[in-house]
Design an enzyme around this catalytic site. Structure first.
Site, PDB file in Angstrom:
ATOM      1  N   LYS A 156      30.731  -5.027  85.429  1.00 38.72           N
ATOM      2  CA  LYS A 156      29.764  -5.810  84.642  1.00 38.72           C
ATOM      3  C   LYS A 156      28.564  -4.949  84.240  1.00 38.72           C
ATOM      4  O   LYS A 156      28.195  -4.883  83.073  1.00 38.72           O
ATOM      5  CB  LYS A 156      29.244  -7.021  85.454  1.00 38.72           C
ATOM      6  CG  LYS A 156      30.336  -7.967  85.922  1.00 38.72           C
ATOM      7  CD  LYS A 156      29.768  -9.158  86.665  1.00 38.72           C
ATOM      8  CE  LYS A 156      29.064  -8.817  87.964  1.00 38.72           C
ATOM      9  NZ  LYS A 156      29.935  -8.258  89.022  1.00 38.72           N
ATOM     10  N   ARG A 163      31.030 -10.097 100.137  1.00 38.07           N
ATOM     11  CA  ARG A 163      30.714 -10.375  98.727  1.00 38.07           C
ATOM     12  C   ARG A 163      31.942 -10.927  98.001  1.00 38.07           C
ATOM     13  O   ARG A 163      31.837 -11.804  97.141  1.00 38.07           O
ATOM     14  CB  ARG A 163      30.199  -9.098  98.042  1.00 38.07           C
ATOM     15  CG  ARG A 163      28.789  -8.746  98.481  1.00 38.07           C
ATOM     16  CD  ARG A 163      28.437  -7.315  98.175  1.00 38.07           C
ATOM     17  NE  ARG A 163      28.425  -7.027  96.751  1.00 38.07           N
ATOM     18  CZ  ARG A 163      28.472  -5.791  96.255  1.00 38.07           C
ATOM     19  NH1 ARG A 163      28.552  -4.749  97.063  1.00 38.07           N
ATOM     20  NH2 ARG A 163      28.430  -5.604  94.959  1.00 38.07           N
ATOM     21  N   ARG A 176      25.926 -17.243  88.798  1.00 42.40           N
ATOM     22  CA  ARG A 176      27.062 -17.044  89.685  1.00 42.40           C
ATOM     23  C   ARG A 176      27.301 -18.240  90.602  1.00 42.40           C
ATOM     24  O   ARG A 176      28.021 -18.106  91.604  1.00 42.40           O
ATOM     25  CB  ARG A 176      27.001 -15.715  90.440  1.00 42.40           C
ATOM     26  CG  ARG A 176      25.819 -15.478  91.249  1.00 42.40           C
ATOM     27  CD  ARG A 176      25.462 -14.017  91.261  1.00 42.40           C
ATOM     28  NE  ARG A 176      26.289 -13.150  92.043  1.00 42.40           N
ATOM     29  CZ  ARG A 176      26.260 -11.809  91.874  1.00 42.40           C
ATOM     30  NH1 ARG A 176      25.510 -11.243  90.953  1.00 42.40           N
ATOM     31  NH2 ARG A 176      26.977 -11.044  92.625  1.00 42.40           N
ATOM     32  N   ARG A 183      31.120   3.977  94.929  1.00 48.16           N
ATOM     33  CA  ARG A 183      29.999   3.898  93.977  1.00 48.16           C
ATOM     34  C   ARG A 183      28.765   4.588  94.551  1.00 48.16           C
ATOM     35  O   ARG A 183      28.434   4.450  95.712  1.00 48.16           O
ATOM     36  CB  ARG A 183      29.663   2.440  93.673  1.00 48.16           C
ATOM     37  CG  ARG A 183      28.397   2.336  92.817  1.00 48.16           C
ATOM     38  CD  ARG A 183      28.204   0.999  92.187  1.00 48.16           C
ATOM     39  NE  ARG A 183      28.105  -0.082  93.148  1.00 48.16           N
ATOM     40  CZ  ARG A 183      28.007  -1.359  92.788  1.00 48.16           C
ATOM     41  NH1 ARG A 183      28.037  -1.699  91.521  1.00 48.16           N
ATOM     42  NH2 ARG A 183      27.932  -2.302  93.710  1.00 48.16           N
ATOM     43  N   ARG A 212      24.553   2.010  97.812  1.00 42.80           N
ATOM     44  CA  ARG A 212      23.851   0.742  97.986  1.00 42.80           C
ATOM     45  C   ARG A 212      24.157   0.184  99.371  1.00 42.80           C
ATOM     46  O   ARG A 212      25.290   0.280  99.828  1.00 42.80           O
ATOM     47  CB  ARG A 212      24.338  -0.265  96.921  1.00 42.80           C
ATOM     48  CG  ARG A 212      23.467  -0.314  95.712  1.00 42.80           C
ATOM     49  CD  ARG A 212      24.060  -1.091  94.572  1.00 42.80           C
ATOM     50  NE  ARG A 212      24.510  -2.459  94.859  1.00 42.80           N
ATOM     51  CZ  ARG A 212      24.921  -3.308  93.920  1.00 42.80           C
ATOM     52  NH1 ARG A 212      24.933  -2.931  92.649  1.00 42.80           N
ATOM     53  NH2 ARG A 212      25.331  -4.522  94.233  1.00 42.80           N
TER      54      ARG A 212
HETATM   55  P1  AP5 Z   1      29.653  -1.648  88.190  1.00 43.13           P
HETATM   56  O1  AP5 Z   1      29.584  -1.616  86.710  1.00 43.13           O
HETATM   57  O2  AP5 Z   1      28.447  -1.240  88.968  1.00 43.13           O
HETATM   58  O3  AP5 Z   1      30.201  -3.074  88.670  1.00 43.13           O
HETATM   59  P2  AP5 Z   1      29.497  -4.490  88.714  1.00 43.13           P
HETATM   60  O4  AP5 Z   1      30.512  -5.489  88.287  1.00 43.13           O
HETATM   61  O5  AP5 Z   1      28.194  -4.466  87.997  1.00 43.13           O
HETATM   62  O6  AP5 Z   1      29.297  -4.593  90.275  1.00 43.13           O
HETATM   63  P3  AP5 Z   1      28.080  -5.019  91.173  1.00 43.13           P
HETATM   64  O7  AP5 Z   1      28.489  -4.621  92.574  1.00 43.13           O
HETATM   65  O8  AP5 Z   1      26.767  -4.474  90.708  1.00 43.13           O
HETATM   66  O9  AP5 Z   1      28.103  -6.543  90.999  1.00 43.13           O
HETATM   67  P4  AP5 Z   1      27.690  -7.589  91.985  1.00 43.13           P
HETATM   68  O10 AP5 Z   1      27.909  -8.772  91.147  1.00 43.13           O
HETATM   69  O11 AP5 Z   1      28.323  -7.650  93.311  1.00 43.13           O
HETATM   70  O12 AP5 Z   1      26.200  -7.121  92.358  1.00 43.13           O
HETATM   71  P5  AP5 Z   1      24.790  -7.526  91.784  1.00 43.13           P
HETATM   72  O13 AP5 Z   1      23.989  -6.300  91.676  1.00 43.13           O
HETATM   73  O14 AP5 Z   1      24.913  -8.428  90.613  1.00 43.13           O
HETATM   74  O15 AP5 Z   1      30.901  -0.744  88.629  1.00 43.13           O
HETATM   75  C1  AP5 Z   1      31.265  -0.578  90.000  1.00 43.13           C
HETATM   76  C2  AP5 Z   1      31.804   0.859  90.241  1.00 43.13           C
HETATM   77  O16 AP5 Z   1      33.011   1.029  89.527  1.00 43.13           O
HETATM   78  C3  AP5 Z   1      30.865   1.974  89.729  1.00 43.13           C
HETATM   79  O17 AP5 Z   1      30.974   3.074  90.595  1.00 43.13           O
HETATM   80  C4  AP5 Z   1      31.405   2.292  88.332  1.00 43.13           C
HETATM   81  O18 AP5 Z   1      31.108   3.635  87.963  1.00 43.13           O
HETATM   82  C5  AP5 Z   1      32.893   2.054  88.524  1.00 43.13           C
HETATM   83  N1  AP5 Z   1      33.553   1.534  87.330  1.00 43.13           N
HETATM   84  C6  AP5 Z   1      33.110   0.549  86.511  1.00 43.13           C
HETATM   85  N2  AP5 Z   1      34.011   0.295  85.545  1.00 43.13           N
HETATM   86  C7  AP5 Z   1      35.070   1.119  85.780  1.00 43.13           C
HETATM   87  C8  AP5 Z   1      36.322   1.323  85.140  1.00 43.13           C
HETATM   88  N3  AP5 Z   1      36.697   0.620  84.063  1.00 43.13           N
HETATM   89  N4  AP5 Z   1      37.166   2.240  85.664  1.00 43.13           N
HETATM   90  C9  AP5 Z   1      36.816   2.966  86.769  1.00 43.13           C
HETATM   91  N5  AP5 Z   1      35.633   2.832  87.405  1.00 43.13           N
HETATM   92  C10 AP5 Z   1      34.773   1.911  86.932  1.00 43.13           C
HETATM   93  O19 AP5 Z   1      24.244  -8.442  92.986  1.00 43.13           O
HETATM   94  C11 AP5 Z   1      23.937  -7.884  94.257  1.00 43.13           C
HETATM   95  C12 AP5 Z   1      23.465  -8.999  95.185  1.00 43.13           C
HETATM   96  O20 AP5 Z   1      22.272  -9.615  94.651  1.00 43.13           O
HETATM   97  C13 AP5 Z   1      24.441 -10.173  95.364  1.00 43.13           C
HETATM   98  O21 AP5 Z   1      25.409  -9.904  96.368  1.00 43.13           O
HETATM   99  C14 AP5 Z   1      23.479 -11.305  95.755  1.00 43.13           C
HETATM  100  O22 AP5 Z   1      23.076 -11.173  97.098  1.00 43.13           O
HETATM  101  C15 AP5 Z   1      22.269 -11.033  94.872  1.00 43.13           C
HETATM  102  N6  AP5 Z   1      22.345 -11.719  93.565  1.00 43.13           N
HETATM  103  C16 AP5 Z   1      22.437 -11.127  92.337  1.00 43.13           C
HETATM  104  N7  AP5 Z   1      22.506 -12.043  91.377  1.00 43.13           N
HETATM  105  C17 AP5 Z   1      22.467 -13.257  91.982  1.00 43.13           C
HETATM  106  C18 AP5 Z   1      22.537 -14.587  91.506  1.00 43.13           C
HETATM  107  N8  AP5 Z   1      22.670 -14.870  90.210  1.00 43.13           N
HETATM  108  N9  AP5 Z   1      22.490 -15.587  92.421  1.00 43.13           N
HETATM  109  C19 AP5 Z   1      22.355 -15.330  93.729  1.00 43.13           C
HETATM  110  N10 AP5 Z   1      22.293 -14.084  94.252  1.00 43.13           N
HETATM  111  C20 AP5 Z   1      22.357 -13.054  93.398  1.00 43.13           C
END
Ligand code: AP5
Length: 216
Positions: free
Chosen positions: A13, A164, A88, A122, A153
């Site tokens: 994402k 997660r 989410r 990552r 992270r």
């Molecule tokens: P990346 O693009 O970083 O993936 P992502 O989907 O953004 O993953 P996140 O882990 O950031 O999402 P998340 O939803 O768990 O965390 P968030 O920060 O929102 O890619 C991942 C890896 O794969 C990278 O190394 C990248 O280089 C690689 N990659 C990407 N695409 C690829 C491809 N096509 N091929 C190969 N490699 C690839 O949330 C973190 C925490 O915050 C949550 O757990 C929660 O506690 C809190 N939080 C955030 N938002 C909310 C909300 N709305 N409500 C409640 N709590 C929330």
């Protein structure tokens, strides 16, 4: 254009959202990044969020909804924005419906096994948040954009990633059903190489843009 990137942790994402944000010149609003910044600055929000984020749990809806409501009301969002990681829960999606209408929901799909592999490799820049993967880093130990240190992270540790995923399947996956009837949801295969996924995504967004123009 108002675009939402939906999908499990590690699906890509943030990677795709940041590319599209710079292509369309609209802000990328990552609730995860906002929370991480607040945690590193030890603000009141950061202190509250830390207990949840470090365990892989969701931060309570009311906190997140207020945060996003305030963010999308800012001037830089008047031509659109990209939501990355919000909503989410169904409660968050219902609140968003009351504030704004999305043009496209991109649902990035990826299986759990690939997610665990991706997140364990990552690395993120401590200073600017740019994302990398060990398999493509080679000898590089610093961020290629700002020369900051690359770190893992806290919530990418194996046990937290499993939490997660459990949280995703129980609380966020129901959003796929929620948005299915909207006619604005598009699936993207998260297993495709980033460049290929990006090309498919550009085609989808081009169609959304053309259809939005035709409807006006
Ligand atoms: P990346 O693009 O970083 O993936 P992502 O989907 O953004 O993953 P996140 O882990 O950031 O999402 P998340 O939803 O768990 O965390 P968030 O920060 O929102 O890619 C991942 C890896 O794969 C990278 O190394 C990248 O280089 C690689 N990659 C990407 N695409 C690829 C491809 N096509 N091929 C190969 N490699 C690839 O949330 C973190 C925490 O915050 C949550 O757990 C929660 O506690 C809190 N939080 C955030 N938002 C909310 C909300 N709305 N409500 C409640 N709590 C929330």
């Amino acid at each position: 254009m108002k675009i939402l990137f939906l999908g499990p942790p590690g699906a890509g994402k943030g990677t795709h959202a940041s590319i599209v944000a710079s292509q369309l010149n609209i802000p990328q609003i990552s609730t995860g990044a906002i929370l991480r910044e607040a945690m590193s600055e030890e603000t009141a929000l950061g202190k509250t969020a830390k207990d949840f984020v470090d365990k892989g749990l969701l931060v309570p809806d009311d906190i997140i909804i207020d945060l996003v409501r305030e963010r999308i009301a800012r001037d830089d969002c008047k031509d659109g924005y990209i939501l990355d990681g919000f909503p989410r829960t169904v409660a968050q999606a219902e609140s968003l419906d009351g504030i704004s209408q999305l043009d496209a929901i991109i649902n990035i799909e990826l299986d759990d096994e690939s997610i665990v592999k991706r997140l364990s490799g990552r690395r993120v820049c401590k200073d600017c948040g740019a994302t990398y993967h060990l398999s493509r880093l080679g000898n590089r130990v610093l961020c290629e954009q700002c020369s900051g240190d690359l770190i893992q992270r806290n919530d990418d540790k194996a046990e937290t990633v499993l939490n997660r995923l459990t949280v995703y399947h129980s609380q966020t996956a129901p959003l796929v059903e929620y948005y299915k009837g909207s006619g604005r949801m598009y699936a993207l295969d998260g297993a495709l190489p980033i460049e290929e996924g990006g090309r498919i995504l550009s085609g989808i967004l081009q169609n959304v843009h053309v259809n939005a123009g035709a409807a006006n």
